[in-house]
Design a protein around this motif. Sequence first.
Motif, PDB file in Angstrom:
ATOM      1  N   UNK A 151      -6.984  68.979 -22.395  1.00  0.00           N
ATOM      2  CA  UNK A 151      -5.575  68.769 -22.067  1.00  0.00           C
ATOM      3  C   UNK A 151      -4.772  68.487 -23.313  1.00  0.00           C
ATOM      4  N   UNK A 152      -3.469  68.703 -23.171  1.00  0.00           N
ATOM      5  CA  UNK A 152      -2.504  68.347 -24.204  1.00  0.00           C
ATOM      6  C   UNK A 152      -1.212  67.957 -23.518  1.00  0.00           C
ATOM      7  N   UNK A 153      -0.497  66.996 -24.085  1.00  0.00           N
ATOM      8  CA  UNK A 153       0.771  66.539 -23.519  1.00  0.00           C
ATOM      9  C   UNK A 153       1.542  65.806 -24.608  1.00  0.00           C
ATOM     10  N   UNK A 154       2.837  65.652 -24.388  1.00  0.00           N
ATOM     11  CA  UNK A 154       3.660  64.900 -25.333  1.00  0.00           C
ATOM     12  C   UNK A 154       3.355  63.404 -25.275  1.00  0.00           C
ATOM     13  N   UNK A 155       2.906  62.939 -24.096  1.00  0.00           N
ATOM     14  CA  UNK A 155       2.697  61.504 -23.890  1.00  0.00           C
ATOM     15  C   UNK A 155       1.566  61.303 -22.883  1.00  0.00           C
ATOM     16  N   UNK A 156       0.741  60.297 -23.096  1.00  0.00           N
ATOM     17  CA  UNK A 156      -0.295  59.947 -22.123  1.00  0.00           C
ATOM     18  C   UNK A 156      -0.307  58.441 -21.932  1.00  0.00           C
ATOM     19  N   UNK A 157      -0.425  58.037 -20.682  1.00  0.00           N
ATOM     20  CA  UNK A 157      -0.535  56.622 -20.338  1.00  0.00           C
ATOM     21  C   UNK A 157      -1.847  56.443 -19.583  1.00  0.00           C
ATOM     22  N   UNK A 158      -2.755  55.654 -20.145  1.00  0.00           N
ATOM     23  CA  UNK A 158      -4.030  55.387 -19.486  1.00  0.00           C
ATOM     24  C   UNK A 158      -3.882  54.169 -18.595  1.00  0.00           C
ATOM     25  N   UNK A 159      -4.294  54.298 -17.345  1.00  0.00           N
ATOM     26  CA  UNK A 159      -4.259  53.209 -16.382  1.00  0.00           C
ATOM     27  C   UNK A 159      -5.690  52.972 -15.904  1.00  0.00           C
ATOM     28  N   UNK A 160      -6.491  52.351 -16.788  1.00  0.00           N
ATOM     29  CA  UNK A 160      -7.925  52.195 -16.541  1.00  0.00           C
ATOM     30  C   UNK A 160      -8.249  51.451 -15.255  1.00  0.00           C
ATOM     31  N   UNK A 161      -7.503  50.420 -14.929  1.00  0.00           N
ATOM     32  CA  UNK A 161      -7.797  49.670 -13.700  1.00  0.00           C
ATOM     33  C   UNK A 161      -7.601  50.533 -12.458  1.00  0.00           C
ATOM     34  N   UNK A 162      -6.725  51.496 -12.533  1.00  0.00           N
ATOM     35  CA  UNK A 162      -6.473  52.409 -11.412  1.00  0.00           C
ATOM     36  C   UNK A 162      -7.291  53.694 -11.534  1.00  0.00           C
ATOM     37  N   UNK A 163      -8.101  53.816 -12.579  1.00  0.00           N
ATOM     38  CA  UNK A 163      -8.892  55.025 -12.832  1.00  0.00           C
ATOM     39  C   UNK A 163      -8.034  56.279 -12.854  1.00  0.00           C
ATOM     40  N   UNK A 164      -6.959  56.215 -13.628  1.00  0.00           N
ATOM     41  CA  UNK A 164      -6.109  57.400 -13.753  1.00  0.00           C
ATOM     42  C   UNK A 164      -5.408  57.403 -15.107  1.00  0.00           C
ATOM     43  N   UNK A 165      -4.914  58.591 -15.414  1.00  0.00           N
ATOM     44  CA  UNK A 165      -4.101  58.796 -16.610  1.00  0.00           C
ATOM     45  C   UNK A 165      -2.880  59.599 -16.185  1.00  0.00           C
ATOM     46  N   UNK A 166      -1.741  59.274 -16.770  1.00  0.00           N
ATOM     47  CA  UNK A 166      -0.514  60.006 -16.482  1.00  0.00           C
ATOM     48  C   UNK A 166      -0.116  60.743 -17.756  1.00  0.00           C
TER      49      UNK A 166
END
Length: 182
Positions: free
Chosen positions: A37-52
Motif C-alpha cells: 500500500x501507499x498513501x499520503x497519510x496513515x493512522x495506526x489504531x492498534x487497540x482497534x486492530x485497524x489502520x486508516x
Amino acid sequence: MLRSLAPVACRVPLLAVLLAGGAVAQTRHNSAAPIDFGADHIELQDRANRAVLAGNVKVRQAEMTLDAARMTVAYTGQVENGNPQVSRLDAAGGVTVTRPDQTARSTYAVYDLNRRVITMLGGVRLTQAGNTVSGGRLTINLDTGRAVIDGSAVAGGGGSAGNVTQAPSGRVTGTFSVPKRN
C-alpha cells in the motif's frame, strides 16, 4: 429483506456471456499474495486492530490494484513475517479496482479477504474488453472471476460519483461492443 431482481436476473446470463468473451480470459486472483500500500497519510489504531489510510491511497495485491481517497484496513491482530494479517479493506471516495481484464469504479468498496469477494456500491461502472455496464452494486468473486452487477442503489442513491453516473435505481444499463465482420 428479500426483493425481486427478476428484470436483472434475465440480463445477467447475457451479460456474463458477453463479458466473458473479452480478449483476456478471467483468471483466479491470488488473494494470498502480500498486500502493498501507499498513501499520503496513515493512522495506526492498534487497540482497534485497524489502520486508516488517507490521500491518494493505492493498494496492490498480485495483479490487482485498488485506488481510493480513503481506506480502513482491518487486521486480525496476528502477525506473520512481521506484517499484520489483514481481513478486510473498506474504501471510499473515487474507488477504482483494476484487474488485467477489467476496471470497476464506484463510490465505496469492501474487500473481504476471508471470503475473497469485493463488493462495490454507488455509481458502479464495470468496463471489460470494450463492454461497459453500470448499476448500483457490483460483486466480484476473486476465486471464480465472476462479476455480478445489479441496480441496487446505496441509500440516498442517484446522482453521480466523480465521473461515474449512477444508473436509475433498480436498473442495470450498458453498452456492448460488436465485433467487426468482413
